[in-house]
Design a protein around this motif. Sequence first.
Motif, mmCIF file in Angstrom:
data_model
loop_
_atom_site.group_PDB
_atom_site.id
_atom_site.type_symbol
_atom_site.label_atom_id
_atom_site.label_comp_id
_atom_site.label_asym_id
_atom_site.label_seq_id
_atom_site.Cartn_x
_atom_site.Cartn_y
_atom_site.Cartn_z
ATOM 1 N N GLU A 1 -0.952 0.862 10.015
ATOM 2 C CA GLU A 1 -1.530 0.881 8.516
ATOM 3 C C GLU A 1 -3.024 0.307 8.430
ATOM 4 O O GLU A 1 -3.934 1.108 8.105
ATOM 5 C CB GLU A 1 -0.923 0.161 7.662
ATOM 6 C CG GLU A 1 -1.225 0.179 6.102
ATOM 7 C CD GLU A 1 -0.078 -0.675 5.268
ATOM 8 O OE1 GLU A 1 0.439 0.042 4.699
ATOM 9 O OE2 GLU A 1 -0.228 -1.921 5.242
ATOM 10 N N ARG A 2 -3.508 -0.786 8.996
ATOM 11 C CA ARG A 2 -4.661 -1.510 8.735
ATOM 12 C C ARG A 2 -5.798 -0.847 9.744
ATOM 13 O O ARG A 2 -6.776 -1.033 9.383
ATOM 14 C CB ARG A 2 -4.562 -3.021 8.928
ATOM 15 C CG ARG A 2 -3.729 -3.618 7.924
ATOM 16 C CD ARG A 2 -3.884 -5.047 7.890
ATOM 17 N NE ARG A 2 -3.082 -5.615 6.771
ATOM 18 C CZ ARG A 2 -2.791 -6.925 6.691
ATOM 19 N NH1 ARG A 2 -3.145 -7.518 7.619
ATOM 20 N NH2 ARG A 2 -2.240 -7.339 5.591
ATOM 21 N N ASN A 3 -5.363 -0.447 10.980
ATOM 22 C CA ASN A 3 -6.341 -0.022 11.617
ATOM 23 C C ASN A 3 -6.510 1.469 12.325
ATOM 24 O O ASN A 3 -7.066 1.948 13.138
ATOM 25 C CB ASN A 3 -6.375 -0.914 13.266
ATOM 26 C CG ASN A 3 -5.090 -0.559 13.855
ATOM 27 O OD1 ASN A 3 -4.324 0.079 13.486
ATOM 28 N ND2 ASN A 3 -5.079 -1.356 15.203
ATOM 29 N N HIS A 4 -5.539 2.375 11.609
ATOM 30 C CA HIS A 4 -5.420 3.731 11.892
ATOM 31 C C HIS A 4 -6.934 4.535 11.650
ATOM 32 O O HIS A 4 -7.306 5.182 12.633
ATOM 33 C CB HIS A 4 -4.359 4.298 11.242
ATOM 34 C CG HIS A 4 -4.021 5.713 11.665
ATOM 35 N ND1 HIS A 4 -4.560 6.945 11.230
ATOM 36 C CD2 HIS A 4 -3.032 6.089 12.615
ATOM 37 C CE1 HIS A 4 -4.077 7.912 11.982
ATOM 38 N NE2 HIS A 4 -3.272 7.459 12.810
ATOM 39 N N ARG A 5 -7.507 4.021 10.581
ATOM 40 C CA ARG A 5 -8.938 4.772 10.318
ATOM 41 C C ARG A 5 -9.878 4.548 11.283
ATOM 42 O O ARG A 5 -10.687 5.295 11.684
ATOM 43 C CB ARG A 5 -9.117 4.588 8.874
ATOM 44 C CG ARG A 5 -8.314 5.339 7.958
ATOM 45 C CD ARG A 5 -9.089 4.907 6.425
ATOM 46 N NE ARG A 5 -7.902 5.329 5.571
ATOM 47 C CZ ARG A 5 -7.751 4.849 4.308
ATOM 48 N NH1 ARG A 5 -8.246 3.777 4.165
ATOM 49 N NH2 ARG A 5 -6.910 5.326 3.699
ATOM 50 N N TRP A 6 -9.856 3.230 11.647
ATOM 51 C CA TRP A 6 -10.774 2.683 12.661
ATOM 52 C C TRP A 6 -10.479 3.242 14.014
ATOM 53 O O TRP A 6 -11.310 3.501 14.715
ATOM 54 C CB TRP A 6 -10.750 0.993 12.711
ATOM 55 C CG TRP A 6 -11.123 0.812 11.369
ATOM 56 C CD1 TRP A 6 -10.588 -0.083 10.380
ATOM 57 C CD2 TRP A 6 -12.841 0.680 10.970
ATOM 58 N NE1 TRP A 6 -11.418 -0.583 9.553
ATOM 59 C CE2 TRP A 6 -12.678 -0.175 9.649
ATOM 60 C CE3 TRP A 6 -14.084 0.896 11.640
ATOM 61 C CZ2 TRP A 6 -13.861 -0.235 9.018
ATOM 62 C CZ3 TRP A 6 -15.004 0.770 10.900
ATOM 63 C CH2 TRP A 6 -15.101 0.113 9.742
ATOM 64 N N VAL B 1 -9.162 6.141 15.026
ATOM 65 C CA VAL B 1 -9.683 7.535 14.674
ATOM 66 C C VAL B 1 -11.302 7.778 14.893
ATOM 67 O O VAL B 1 -11.686 8.250 15.812
ATOM 68 C CB VAL B 1 -9.218 8.508 13.609
ATOM 69 C CG1 VAL B 1 -9.881 9.746 13.450
ATOM 70 C CG2 VAL B 1 -7.463 8.472 13.531
ATOM 71 N N LEU B 2 -11.821 6.752 14.318
ATOM 72 C CA LEU B 2 -13.298 6.656 14.128
ATOM 73 C C LEU B 2 -13.815 6.459 15.707
ATOM 74 O O LEU B 2 -14.611 6.815 16.138
ATOM 75 C CB LEU B 2 -14.054 5.693 13.036
ATOM 76 C CG LEU B 2 -15.487 5.552 13.141
ATOM 77 C CD1 LEU B 2 -16.099 6.781 12.711
ATOM 78 C CD2 LEU B 2 -15.844 4.510 12.090
ATOM 79 N N TYR B 3 -13.236 5.497 16.066
ATOM 80 C CA TYR B 3 -13.437 4.841 17.503
ATOM 81 C C TYR B 3 -13.103 5.993 18.381
ATOM 82 O O TYR B 3 -14.097 6.243 19.418
ATOM 83 C CB TYR B 3 -12.510 3.986 17.960
ATOM 84 C CG TYR B 3 -12.432 3.642 19.426
ATOM 85 C CD1 TYR B 3 -13.518 3.137 20.196
ATOM 86 C CD2 TYR B 3 -11.238 3.883 20.205
ATOM 87 C CE1 TYR B 3 -13.507 2.891 21.387
ATOM 88 C CE2 TYR B 3 -11.150 3.801 21.669
ATOM 89 C CZ TYR B 3 -12.315 3.412 22.209
ATOM 90 O OH TYR B 3 -12.187 3.225 23.719
ATOM 91 N N ASP C 1 2.122 3.815 14.321
ATOM 92 C CA ASP C 1 1.714 5.281 14.746
ATOM 93 C C ASP C 1 2.371 5.209 16.263
ATOM 94 O O ASP C 1 3.044 5.805 16.661
ATOM 95 C CB ASP C 1 0.341 5.515 14.678
ATOM 96 C CG ASP C 1 -0.023 6.688 15.104
ATOM 97 O OD1 ASP C 1 -0.187 7.036 16.359
ATOM 98 O OD2 ASP C 1 0.021 7.913 14.294
ATOM 99 N N GLU D 1 0.992 -1.281 -0.024
ATOM 100 C CA GLU D 1 0.004 -0.202 0.105
ATOM 101 C C GLU D 1 0.914 1.264 -0.161
ATOM 102 O O GLU D 1 0.589 2.222 -0.579
ATOM 103 C CB GLU D 1 -1.071 -0.162 1.296
ATOM 104 C CG GLU D 1 -2.142 -0.612 1.034
ATOM 105 C CD GLU D 1 -3.227 -0.393 2.274
ATOM 106 O OE1 GLU D 1 -3.141 0.810 2.711
ATOM 107 O OE2 GLU D 1 -3.456 -1.271 2.630
ATOM 108 N N ARG E 1 3.645 1.402 8.951
ATOM 109 C CA ARG E 1 2.968 2.703 9.169
ATOM 110 C C ARG E 1 2.667 2.892 10.719
ATOM 111 O O ARG E 1 1.688 3.353 11.098
ATOM 112 C CB ARG E 1 1.697 3.019 8.502
ATOM 113 C CG ARG E 1 2.118 3.183 6.991
ATOM 114 C CD ARG E 1 0.788 3.961 6.520
ATOM 115 N NE ARG E 1 0.934 4.011 4.864
ATOM 116 C CZ ARG E 1 -0.077 4.105 4.302
ATOM 117 N NH1 ARG E 1 -1.100 4.590 4.765
ATOM 118 N NH2 ARG E 1 -0.100 4.097 3.116
#
Length: 170
Positions: free
Chosen positions: A141-146, A148-150, A129, A86, A127
Amino acid sequence: MFKNVFGSGFLVRTAHVILTWVITLILFLHDTDLRRQEETGELTLPVLFVLLVLVSVLLYFAVSLMDPGFVLTDDCDLQFTLGIAEETQDMIPQTTKSIRLRRCGHCLVQQPMRSKHCQTCQHCVRRYDHHCPWIENCVGERNHRWFVLYLAVQFVVLLWGLYMAWFGTT
């Protein structure tokens, strides 16, 4: 057995869920606007609050149990040179030359760009964090968006709960 229970994050996850639902129950048992609206039959805000709490708990489990993008084997070298990974899609122009990767000094796998070894998990994470002790998992990389949403949903629930606890009583 105890090492597996304490090391897997089971206690942290259990404590989080119990605390979340106990606080929600307290807000409905005490004299707050949520309870008054429930008693008068106005169920819009109480149902919305419970649904937000439920979404928050589900996102918590999703983020805490999700693979954050662990680098597991040296197969990433093949993916990286072919342009499948990615992080190479937008950042590195496609070339026919092989791109040299660095080796992790701890787990000895080849690390793609922007990955780092987590001292807590003992894995390299794409990635990377940070390692969040509240979810007992890395954020990568795979759970960063989730993640932030959480945090956003949890923040809304927290502010609403504090408002109910502080101003929701007569």
